[in-house]
Design a protein around this motif. Structure first.
Motif, PDB file in Angstrom:
ATOM      1  N   GLU A  47     -26.220   5.891 -44.837  1.00  0.00           N
ATOM      2  CA  GLU A  47     -27.259   7.037 -44.484  1.00  0.00           C
ATOM      3  C   GLU A  47     -28.210   6.583 -45.735  1.00  0.00           C
ATOM      4  OE1 GLU A  47     -29.121  11.158 -44.588  1.00  0.00           O
ATOM      5  OE2 GLU A  47     -27.371  10.303 -43.370  1.00  0.00           O
ATOM      6  N   LEU A  48     -28.278   5.918 -46.542  1.00  0.00           N
ATOM      7  CA  LEU A  48     -29.413   4.864 -46.581  1.00  0.00           C
ATOM      8  C   LEU A  48     -30.452   4.462 -46.242  1.00  0.00           C
ATOM      9  CD1 LEU A  48     -30.353   3.582 -50.532  1.00  0.00           C
ATOM     10  CD2 LEU A  48     -30.012   2.183 -48.948  1.00  0.00           C
ATOM     11  N   HIS A  81     -40.136   9.973 -46.995  1.00  0.00           N
ATOM     12  CA  HIS A  81     -38.583   9.817 -48.276  1.00  0.00           C
ATOM     13  C   HIS A  81     -38.802   8.408 -49.033  1.00  0.00           C
ATOM     14  CE1 HIS A  81     -34.196  10.351 -48.903  1.00  0.00           C
ATOM     15  NE2 HIS A  81     -34.852   9.028 -49.214  1.00  0.00           N
ATOM     16  N   ASN A 116     -37.938   1.308 -51.683  1.00  0.00           N
ATOM     17  CA  ASN A 116     -37.551   1.071 -50.701  1.00  0.00           C
ATOM     18  C   ASN A 116     -37.807   0.014 -49.757  1.00  0.00           C
ATOM     19  OD1 ASN A 116     -37.987   4.239 -50.298  1.00  0.00           O
ATOM     20  ND2 ASN A 116     -38.300   4.814 -47.853  1.00  0.00           N
ATOM     21  N   HIS A 118     -35.745   5.031 -41.195  1.00  0.00           N
ATOM     22  CA  HIS A 118     -36.654   6.348 -40.610  1.00  0.00           C
ATOM     23  C   HIS A 118     -36.818   6.986 -40.968  1.00  0.00           C
ATOM     24  CE1 HIS A 118     -34.119   4.081 -36.945  1.00  0.00           C
ATOM     25  NE2 HIS A 118     -33.110   4.504 -37.514  1.00  0.00           N
ATOM     26  N   ARG A 119     -37.018   7.565 -42.116  1.00  0.00           N
ATOM     27  CA  ARG A 119     -37.474   8.108 -43.325  1.00  0.00           C
ATOM     28  C   ARG A 119     -38.614   8.003 -44.034  1.00  0.00           C
ATOM     29  NH1 ARG A 119     -32.626  11.766 -43.908  1.00  0.00           N
ATOM     30  NH2 ARG A 119     -32.478  13.131 -41.862  1.00  0.00           N
ATOM     31  N   ARG A 120     -38.746   6.637 -44.330  1.00  0.00           N
ATOM     32  CA  ARG A 120     -40.135   6.000 -44.639  1.00  0.00           C
ATOM     33  C   ARG A 120     -41.214   6.863 -45.023  1.00  0.00           C
ATOM     34  NH1 ARG A 120     -40.453   0.582 -46.626  1.00  0.00           N
ATOM     35  NH2 ARG A 120     -42.173   0.352 -47.541  1.00  0.00           N
ATOM     36  N   ASP A 152     -30.074   6.951 -56.465  1.00  0.00           N
ATOM     37  CA  ASP A 152     -29.756   6.648 -54.522  1.00  0.00           C
ATOM     38  C   ASP A 152     -29.193   5.138 -54.462  1.00  0.00           C
ATOM     39  OD1 ASP A 152     -29.039   9.450 -54.354  1.00  0.00           O
ATOM     40  OD2 ASP A 152     -31.282   9.696 -53.257  1.00  0.00           O
ATOM     41  N   HIS A 173     -30.251   5.363 -42.980  1.00  0.00           N
ATOM     42  CA  HIS A 173     -31.281   5.932 -42.535  1.00  0.00           C
ATOM     43  C   HIS A 173     -32.433   6.193 -43.097  1.00  0.00           C
ATOM     44  CE1 HIS A 173     -31.808   8.766 -38.722  1.00  0.00           C
ATOM     45  NE2 HIS A 173     -31.956   9.930 -40.063  1.00  0.00           N
ATOM     46  N   ASN A 174     -32.183   6.518 -44.096  1.00  0.00           N
ATOM     47  CA  ASN A 174     -33.640   7.169 -45.061  1.00  0.00           C
ATOM     48  C   ASN A 174     -33.918   6.363 -44.895  1.00  0.00           C
ATOM     49  OD1 ASN A 174     -32.394   9.612 -45.294  1.00  0.00           O
ATOM     50  ND2 ASN A 174     -31.099   9.282 -47.225  1.00  0.00           N
ATOM     51  N   LEU A 202     -36.927   6.591 -52.189  1.00  0.00           N
ATOM     52  CA  LEU A 202     -35.528   6.626 -52.758  1.00  0.00           C
ATOM     53  C   LEU A 202     -35.742   7.050 -54.075  1.00  0.00           C
ATOM     54  CD1 LEU A 202     -33.617   3.468 -50.829  1.00  0.00           C
ATOM     55  CD2 LEU A 202     -33.264   6.172 -50.798  1.00  0.00           C
TER      56      LEU A 202
END
Length: 153
Positions: free
Chosen positions: A109-110, A121, A5, A116-118, A127, A112-113, A123
């Motif tokens: 989208e990547l 989420h 990430n 905000h979703r670290r 991806d 955002h992930n 990767l």
């Protein structure tokens, strides 16, 4: 590289800087001094750039981001800017509007992930590879010197 990430986020920041470097002169060529108002702001949701300006002027601001106009719009705005200025500026560079939109949406989208979703989420390698490939194609279409670096990654 501490994790996938962090690596993706670093490449994402490089991509955004390169897109800003390539898009601003194209918008200036088309709209002159009104490039931000006519090429960017009118195509974004109401007050989105004002919200960024307010955030950057907060006393508790900890974001490592410049405050100049060419840095106010982010990756989440790129697709709208390109599509809304398609015929006037970008069609001859990207050729395929649908694919260009998809590449930019996937990169958004990547982002955002990663942003905000670290905690929840991580990767997947595929991806990350898709992002690097999309970024390389977009930068290559704009003749950015950074395109070759993304291709090498």
């Amino acid at each position: 590289m501490s994790d996938i990430n962090t690596y993706a986020n670093d490449r994402l920041l490089e991509f955004i800087d390169a897109m800003h470097n390539e898009i601003k002169p194209l918008l200036e060529e088309r709209f002159g001094d009104q490039w931000l108002a006519l090429g960017v702001e009118r195509h974004l949701p109401n007050d989105s750039l004002d919200r960024v300006r307010r955030m950057l002027s907060e006393p508790m601001n900890v974001i490592d981001m410049g405050k100049s106009d060419d840095e106010l719009y982010g990756v989440e705005h790129l697709e709208r800017i390109v599509v809304q200025n398609w015929k006037a500026i970008f069609q001859s560079r990207f050729n395929d509007r649908h694919k260009t939109s998809i590449y930019l949406r996937e990169i958004t989208e990547l982002r955002h992930n990663v942003s905000h979703r670290r905690p929840h989420h991580m990767l997947r390698r595929r991806d990350l590879m898709r992002f690097l490939h999309n970024a390389q194609l977009l930068l290559q279409a704009l003749q950015s010197p950074l395109a070759g670096e993304f291709e090498g990654l």
